[in-house]
Motif scaffolding. Structure first.
Motif, PDB file in Angstrom:
ATOM      1  N   ILE A 121       2.198  -5.904  12.414  1.00 52.84           N
ATOM      2  CA  ILE A 121       3.655  -5.844  12.244  1.00 52.84           C
ATOM      3  C   ILE A 121       4.046  -6.277  10.841  1.00 52.84           C
ATOM      4  CG2 ILE A 121       5.823  -6.900  12.987  1.00 52.84           C
ATOM      5  CD1 ILE A 121       4.707  -6.930  15.823  1.00 52.84           C
ATOM      6  N   ALA A 122       3.442  -7.346  10.344  1.00 52.45           N
ATOM      7  CA  ALA A 122       3.742  -7.803   8.984  1.00 52.45           C
ATOM      8  C   ALA A 122       3.357  -6.734   7.966  1.00 52.45           C
ATOM      9  CB  ALA A 122       3.009  -9.111   8.703  1.00 52.45           C
ATOM     10  N   GLN A 123       2.228  -6.075   8.182  1.00 55.24           N
ATOM     11  CA  GLN A 123       1.796  -5.010   7.276  1.00 55.24           C
ATOM     12  C   GLN A 123       2.749  -3.814   7.331  1.00 55.24           C
ATOM     13  OE1 GLN A 123      -2.110  -4.514   8.905  1.00 55.24           O
ATOM     14  NE2 GLN A 123      -3.076  -5.915   7.443  1.00 55.24           N
TER      15      GLN A 123
ATOM     16  N   GLY B  33      13.264   7.388   0.901  1.00 55.66           N
ATOM     17  CA  GLY B  33      13.895   8.500   1.586  1.00 55.66           C
ATOM     18  C   GLY B  33      13.049   9.161   2.640  1.00 55.66           C
ATOM     19  N   LEU B  34      11.926   8.565   3.010  1.00 55.88           N
ATOM     20  CA  LEU B  34      11.079   9.150   4.047  1.00 55.88           C
ATOM     21  C   LEU B  34      11.683   8.931   5.432  1.00 55.88           C
ATOM     22  CD1 LEU B  34       7.596   8.134   2.667  1.00 55.88           C
ATOM     23  CD2 LEU B  34       8.314  10.467   3.153  1.00 55.88           C
ATOM     24  N   VAL B  35      11.395   9.853   6.321  1.00 55.64           N
ATOM     25  CA  VAL B  35      11.854   9.756   7.708  1.00 55.64           C
ATOM     26  C   VAL B  35      10.698   9.241   8.557  1.00 55.64           C
ATOM     27  CG1 VAL B  35      12.853  10.988   9.667  1.00 55.64           C
ATOM     28  CG2 VAL B  35      13.391  11.703   7.333  1.00 55.64           C
ATOM     29  N   LEU B  36      10.938   8.181   9.322  1.00 56.10           N
ATOM     30  CA  LEU B  36       9.910   7.595  10.179  1.00 56.10           C
ATOM     31  C   LEU B  36      10.379   7.623  11.632  1.00 56.10           C
ATOM     32  CD1 LEU B  36       8.902   4.488   8.022  1.00 56.10           C
ATOM     33  CD2 LEU B  36       7.630   6.628   8.276  1.00 56.10           C
ATOM     34  N   PRO B  37       9.455   7.661  12.582  1.00 60.84           N
ATOM     35  CA  PRO B  37       9.845   7.680  13.996  1.00 60.84           C
ATOM     36  C   PRO B  37      10.615   6.424  14.388  1.00 60.84           C
ATOM     37  CG  PRO B  37       7.537   8.308  13.721  1.00 60.84           C
ATOM     38  CD  PRO B  37       7.999   7.795  12.399  1.00 60.84           C
ATOM     39  N   ALA B  38      11.322   6.520  15.488  1.00 61.44           N
ATOM     40  CA  ALA B  38      12.053   5.364  16.016  1.00 61.44           C
ATOM     41  C   ALA B  38      11.075   4.263  16.404  1.00 61.44           C
ATOM     42  CB  ALA B  38      12.885   5.793  17.222  1.00 61.44           C
ATOM     43  N   GLY B  39      11.561   3.026  16.401  1.00 60.74           N
ATOM     44  CA  GLY B  39      10.721   1.887  16.761  1.00 60.74           C
ATOM     45  C   GLY B  39       9.907   1.332  15.621  1.00 60.74           C
ATOM     46  N   ARG B  40      10.157   1.795  14.408  1.00 54.94           N
ATOM     47  CA  ARG B  40       9.401   1.319  13.236  1.00 54.94           C
ATOM     48  C   ARG B  40       9.712  -0.148  12.967  1.00 54.94           C
ATOM     49  NH1 ARG B  40      13.496   4.790  11.649  1.00 54.94           N
ATOM     50  NH2 ARG B  40      15.207   3.754  10.558  1.00 54.94           N
ATOM     51  N   MET B  41       8.751  -0.828  12.366  1.00 57.78           N
ATOM     52  CA  MET B  41       8.907  -2.233  12.000  1.00 57.78           C
ATOM     53  C   MET B  41       9.500  -2.330  10.589  1.00 57.78           C
ATOM     54  SD  MET B  41       7.838  -3.998  14.603  1.00 57.78           S
ATOM     55  CE  MET B  41       8.571  -2.715  15.632  1.00 57.78           C
ATOM     56  N   GLU B  42      10.522  -3.173  10.426  1.00 60.88           N
ATOM     57  CA  GLU B  42      11.156  -3.412   9.135  1.00 60.88           C
ATOM     58  C   GLU B  42      11.379  -4.913   8.971  1.00 60.88           C
ATOM     59  OE1 GLU B  42      14.579  -0.878   8.243  1.00 60.88           O
ATOM     60  OE2 GLU B  42      14.154   0.207  10.104  1.00 60.88           O
ATOM     61  N   PRO B  43      11.402  -5.412   7.719  1.00 61.30           N
ATOM     62  CA  PRO B  43      11.612  -6.859   7.520  1.00 61.30           C
ATOM     63  C   PRO B  43      12.906  -7.362   8.138  1.00 61.30           C
ATOM     64  CG  PRO B  43      10.887  -5.814   5.486  1.00 61.30           C
ATOM     65  CD  PRO B  43      11.157  -4.709   6.456  1.00 61.30           C
ATOM     66  N   GLY B  44      13.975  -6.528   8.092  1.00 62.00           N
ATOM     67  CA  GLY B  44      15.267  -6.976   8.613  1.00 62.00           C
ATOM     68  C   GLY B  44      15.259  -7.288  10.092  1.00 62.00           C
TER      69      GLY B  44
ATOM     70  N   LYS C 154      13.591  -7.971   1.870  1.00 62.45           N
ATOM     71  CA  LYS C 154      12.862  -6.765   1.480  1.00 62.45           C
ATOM     72  C   LYS C 154      11.946  -7.048   0.297  1.00 62.45           C
ATOM     73  CE  LYS C 154      16.521  -3.552   2.929  1.00 62.45           C
ATOM     74  NZ  LYS C 154      17.417  -2.466   2.480  1.00 62.45           N
ATOM     75  N   GLY C 155      10.981  -6.132   0.099  1.00 60.35           N
ATOM     76  CA  GLY C 155      10.156  -6.173  -1.108  1.00 60.35           C
ATOM     77  C   GLY C 155       9.020  -7.163  -1.087  1.00 60.35           C
ATOM     78  N   GLY C 156       8.646  -7.672   0.085  1.00 53.01           N
ATOM     79  CA  GLY C 156       7.589  -8.679   0.147  1.00 53.01           C
ATOM     80  C   GLY C 156       6.234  -8.100   0.499  1.00 53.01           C
ATOM     81  N   MET C 157       5.218  -8.965   0.437  1.00 48.54           N
ATOM     82  CA  MET C 157       3.867  -8.631   0.857  1.00 48.54           C
ATOM     83  C   MET C 157       3.654  -9.106   2.297  1.00 48.54           C
ATOM     84  SD  MET C 157       2.328  -7.113  -1.749  1.00 48.54           S
ATOM     85  CE  MET C 157       3.915  -6.272  -1.896  1.00 48.54           C
ATOM     86  N   PHE C 158       2.703  -8.500   2.985  1.00 48.00           N
ATOM     87  CA  PHE C 158       2.554  -8.851   4.405  1.00 48.00           C
ATOM     88  C   PHE C 158       2.123 -10.300   4.585  1.00 48.00           C
ATOM     89  CE2 PHE C 158      -2.099  -7.919   4.281  1.00 48.00           C
ATOM     90  CZ  PHE C 158      -2.577  -8.871   5.167  1.00 48.00           C
ATOM     91  N   GLU C 159       1.363 -10.851   3.631  1.00 48.78           N
ATOM     92  CA  GLU C 159       0.968 -12.254   3.746  1.00 48.78           C
ATOM     93  C   GLU C 159       2.185 -13.175   3.734  1.00 48.78           C
ATOM     94  OE1 GLU C 159      -2.460 -10.103   1.651  1.00 48.78           O
ATOM     95  OE2 GLU C 159      -0.272 -10.065   1.601  1.00 48.78           O
TER      96      GLU C 159
END
Length: 409
Positions: free
Chosen positions: A103-105, A117-128, A134-139
């Motif tokens: 999830i972090a990745q 501008g890419l389209v991703l399926p529903a249920g995607r993981m986002e930092p918010g 935004k703009g961080g690394m997974f670690e």
């Protein structure tokens, strides 16, 4: 009976992804497609460490091509960013929860993909979704992801590092062997160079900031300069301490066995002396110099060189102050004129207590001796744009933004 994989639709989506983001084309086409049907297969798409992309036929059937293109880029991003290698370096307690890592990745990747501008399926993981910036690394995101979250995310061992039940293992058959780590690293560098070329041709902003940062890190990886400086000084100190010589001031212990007729010399192992030449020309800031000197004196203490064996020379185009110090606070930083570190190096070597190691703290905008002096010379360069000294000078680049801050232990 499981539906067959619509390979034409899947490959059309990959083609669309490569056409829209040509700098990712080589990496996208390096992925080997492995159909993974049924309840024991992958739920959507996933990748393993060998750059094999596992695909659920039913997911391809129900997903529009634009969304499939986004998933292609998402999965190859796990591999390009070496997520499985980075996951292997996490603390053992974190490695036990691959879902949380995944999830972090996904937050690290999807943040950039959606901004592009890419389209991703529903249920995607986002930092918010987790209250993260935004703009961080997974670690950095990982501490903000709750333990064992109720999200069925599994992008495979190419992401979180742990083998998934639907993966083929080390060597697949029927043309699904995948690629090895050496070829994978070459693909990362090739893709990073393509990102840089795209930026040069199209200008800044034509590539998402996350990909731009990634490419710079791949092509110009950050170096732990404290460790590099410590290693250089430690090696030089060991070299100097190994420079044994003979002396008659203390006769050899074998002399009495000869009845006093012959006096044998004993071996002397000199303690290494260090001179630190500080560039105090107008281009150098006092705060950076003081912090850099504190780092150097700290390194010297760590390797067992200190006290009256360290001499500091403040130099611009002339030597202004010479002091024998035990700490950075005892140094006088005088100067402010032109720059010629050759003068400081020559003055250090002309001292009665001639050093075996000379460390030069400078921004690199200086002439250097034409040939290697009879000592170990280490240039500690301050600033990203510091020009390189001659090849025979041992060089360590210090990060000015990190000077004075101790690294996390």
């Amino acid at each position: 009976m499981d539906a067959p994989l619509d390979r034409a639709k899947l490959l059309a989506a990959r083609y669309a992804a490569a056409e829209a983001r040509p700098y990712l084309a080589s990496a996208l086409y390096a992925l080997t497609v492995v159909p993974s049907p049924g309840p024991s297969g992958v739920r959507t798409m996933g990748v393993d460490r060998h750059w094999r992309c596992y695909v659920a036929p039913e997911f391809v059937a129900r997903t529009p091509v634009p969304e499939l293109s986004g998933v292609w880029i998402h999965e190859v991003a796990h591999l390009l960013r070496d997520h499985h290698g980075r996951a292997d370096r996490l603390p053992p307690a974190d490695q036990r929860d691959p879902v949380r890592i995944n999830i972090a990745q996904d937050c690290e990747i999807n943040d950039d993909l959606l901004a592009d501008g890419l389209v991703l399926p529903a249920g995607r993981m986002e930092p918010g979704l987790f209250g993260l910036p935004k703009g961080g690394m997974f670690e950095g995101y990982l501490p903000g992801i709750p333990p064992t979250p109720p999200h069925a995310v599994d992008c495979g061992s190419g992401a979180h590092g742990g083998p998934a039940p639907w993966e083929l293992g080390g060597c697949g058959g029927d043309g699904t062997a995948g690629i090895g780590p050496v070829e994978a690293e070459a693909l990362r560098r090739q893709t990073a160079q393509a990102v840089r070329a795209h930026l040069r041709a199209r200008g800044r902003g034509s590539v998402p900031a996350g990909w731009e940062r990634w490419a710079e890190q791949v092509l110009e990886p950050a170096v732990d300069w404290r460790r590099a400086l410590s290693g250089a000084v430690r090696e030089a100190a060991a070299w100097a301490a190994g420079a044994v010589d003979y002396t008659y001031r203390r006769p050899s212990r074998r002399t009495p066995a000869l009845g006093g007729r012959v006096v044998l010399p004993s071996l002397r192992r000199p303690l290494p002396r260090v001179a630190v030449v500080i560039d105090t020309s107008g281009s150098m800031g006092d705060a950076e110099l003081a912090a850099a000197l504190a780092e150097v004196t700290g390194v010297l203490r760590e390797v067992g060189v200190g006290g009256n064996r360290v001499t500091v020379l403040a130099c611009d185009a002339d030597v202004h102050a010479v002091s024998r110090v035990a700490s950075a606070g005892e140094v006088t930083l005088a100067g402010g004129g032109g720059t010629d570190m050759r003068v400081g190096i020559a003055a250090a070597l002309a001292r009665p207590d001639r050093p075996s190691i000379v460390v030069v703290l400078t921004d690199g905008i200086t002439p250097w001796p034409e040939e290697s002096p009879s000592c170990r010379l280490i240039a500690a360069l301050i600033g990203e744009g510091a020009p390189n000294p001659p090849g025979w000078v041992e060089t360590v680049r210090l990060d000015p933004a990190d000077l004075g801050r101790r690294p996390d232990r």
